[in-house]
Design a protein around this motif. Structure first.
Motif, PDB file in Angstrom:
ATOM      1  N   ASP A  97       0.849  -1.189   0.000  1.00 48.27           N
ATOM      2  CA  ASP A  97       0.000   0.000   0.000  1.00 48.27           C
ATOM      3  C   ASP A  97       0.884   1.239   0.000  1.00 48.27           C
ATOM      4  O   ASP A  97       1.513   1.572   1.001  1.00 48.27           O
ATOM      5  CB  ASP A  97      -0.918   0.010   1.223  1.00 48.27           C
ATOM      6  N   TYR A  98       0.935   1.912  -1.160  1.00 45.99           N
ATOM      7  CA  TYR A  98       1.698   3.146  -1.287  1.00 45.99           C
ATOM      8  C   TYR A  98       0.782   4.372  -1.249  1.00 45.99           C
ATOM      9  O   TYR A  98       1.219   5.481  -1.536  1.00 45.99           O
ATOM     10  CB  TYR A  98       2.480   3.155  -2.608  1.00 45.99           C
ATOM     11  N   PHE A  99      -0.478   4.156  -0.895  1.00 50.42           N
ATOM     12  CA  PHE A  99      -1.458   5.244  -0.840  1.00 50.42           C
ATOM     13  C   PHE A  99      -1.539   5.864   0.545  1.00 50.42           C
ATOM     14  O   PHE A  99      -1.540   7.087   0.688  1.00 50.42           O
ATOM     15  CB  PHE A  99      -2.836   4.724  -1.268  1.00 50.42           C
ATOM     16  N   LYS A 132      -1.717   1.974  -5.420  1.00 54.63           N
ATOM     17  CA  LYS A 132      -0.631   2.806  -5.948  1.00 54.63           C
ATOM     18  C   LYS A 132       0.683   2.025  -6.008  1.00 54.63           C
ATOM     19  O   LYS A 132       1.759   2.604  -5.892  1.00 54.63           O
ATOM     20  CB  LYS A 132      -0.448   4.066  -5.092  1.00 54.63           C
ATOM     21  N   SER A 133       0.601   0.716  -6.162  1.00 55.62           N
ATOM     22  CA  SER A 133       1.796  -0.128  -6.104  1.00 55.62           C
ATOM     23  C   SER A 133       1.768  -1.232  -7.162  1.00 55.62           C
ATOM     24  O   SER A 133       2.435  -2.254  -7.000  1.00 55.62           O
ATOM     25  CB  SER A 133       1.905  -0.759  -4.707  1.00 55.62           C
ATOM     26  N   ALA A 153     -10.109  -5.391  -5.544  1.00 56.42           N
ATOM     27  CA  ALA A 153     -10.476  -3.991  -5.821  1.00 56.42           C
ATOM     28  C   ALA A 153      -9.555  -3.389  -6.878  1.00 56.42           C
ATOM     29  O   ALA A 153      -8.955  -2.334  -6.671  1.00 56.42           O
ATOM     30  CB  ALA A 153     -10.444  -3.172  -4.533  1.00 56.42           C
ATOM     31  N   PHE A 154      -9.462  -4.035  -8.010  1.00 62.89           N
ATOM     32  CA  PHE A 154      -8.481  -3.634  -9.006  1.00 62.89           C
ATOM     33  C   PHE A 154      -8.779  -2.238  -9.553  1.00 62.89           C
ATOM     34  O   PHE A 154      -9.911  -1.932  -9.930  1.00 62.89           O
ATOM     35  CB  PHE A 154      -8.421  -4.634 -10.159  1.00 62.89           C
ATOM     36  N   ASN A 155      -7.739  -1.404  -9.615  1.00 56.72           N
ATOM     37  CA  ASN A 155      -7.915  -0.053 -10.153  1.00 56.72           C
ATOM     38  C   ASN A 155      -6.688   0.422 -10.919  1.00 56.72           C
ATOM     39  O   ASN A 155      -6.426   1.620 -11.006  1.00 56.72           O
ATOM     40  CB  ASN A 155      -8.255   0.942  -9.033  1.00 56.72           C
TER      41      ASN A 155
END
Length: 256
Positions: A97-99, A132-133, A153-155
């Motif tokens: 998790d880079y968010f 973000k990773s 939760a692909f984005n």
């Protein structure tokens, strides 16, 4: 229609007061199966017990990256032991998790790689937390190959999605599809091959557009299905059957 919620934290305290009622309503709505991913070692016993007590619930055990500072190195050996003792269907929720600001990326990476190795040894799929990773996770998965799993939760981009698919992963879509402004997610759900899609709620998180400000629930999964059907202009019953089949394939469940 039979639906499979591939990411539902039904074990958490948010559901302690009415978990049985929630499960009953979900089953009445056609959600007959759920994958319940763990977030930290202290929850594994409760999660395993719940999944053993409730039909159609499957356990995934892992160490969530957002809580990296709470996890200890010895939890990796404990994870391997729990897998041997309790035979969960997947390792998860794991990832990077880079968010969230302030998280130790190096610590996350160590835990992620350690859990991938445990999953590889056990020949279990993994449930990925990717914020973000995407590129770093893809690079790690190419170094430490596992049997596949689900990117929850692909984005990411369409190109990144295709790379996850090539590595044997299904891609999870849920409540975000119900928001008109979620143009990127909707475009992805429309463009990707159906055999790569699975449905999820991430309950109690990621509320749907029609349930803003309240606890999310697996009983709302049919609304995610309806949103997917609208985006793809395809029959809901066909999509229900396909996404359930995809989920069972990703988790190596009996397809007979």
């Amino acid at each position: 229609m039979e639906l499979f919620d591939t990411h539902c934290h039904i074990d958490v305290a948010d559901f302690d007061a009415d978990r049985g009622d929630v499960l009953a309503r979900a089953r009445a709505a056609g959600v007959g199966e759920m994958l319940v991913p763990a977030v930290e070692a202290s929850t594994w016993d409760k999660l395993v017990a719940l999944c053993r007590a409730e039909p159609g619930l499957y356990a995934a055990l892992g160490l969530h990256p957002v809580y990296a500072e709470q996890h200890r190195d010895e939890h990796l050996a404990l994870l391997a032991q729990y897998i041997e003792d309790y035979q969960p269907r997947a390792v998860g929720e794991i990832g990077l998790d880079y968010f969230v600001p302030g998280l130790d990326r190096e610590r996350q990476q160590v835990l992620f790689e350690g859990q991938l190795r445990v999953a590889r040894e056990a020949q279990l799929p993994v449930i990925l937390h990717v914020r973000k990773s995407h590129d770093q996770i893809l690079a790690t998965l190419r170094r430490i190959r596992v049997v596949g799993g689900i990117a929850h939760a692909f984005n990411g981009s369409l190109q990144q999605a295709q790379q996850f698919i090539e590595l044997g992963f299904k891609l999870g879509f849920g409540g975000t599809l119900t928001y008109d402004r979620a143009l990127k997610i909707r475009a992805l759900a429309r463009a990707l091959p159906l055999e790569s899609l699975v449905l999820e709620t991430d309950a109690p998180d990621i509320p749907l557009a029609t349930h803003r400000g309240v606890r999310n629930s697996p009983e709302y999964l049919p609304e995610c299905l309806a949103a997917l059907a609208a985006v793809r202009n395809e029959d809901p019953a066909m999509l229900a059957a396909a996404t359930t089949r995809n989920a069972r394939a990703a988790l190596k469940l009996n397809l007979g």
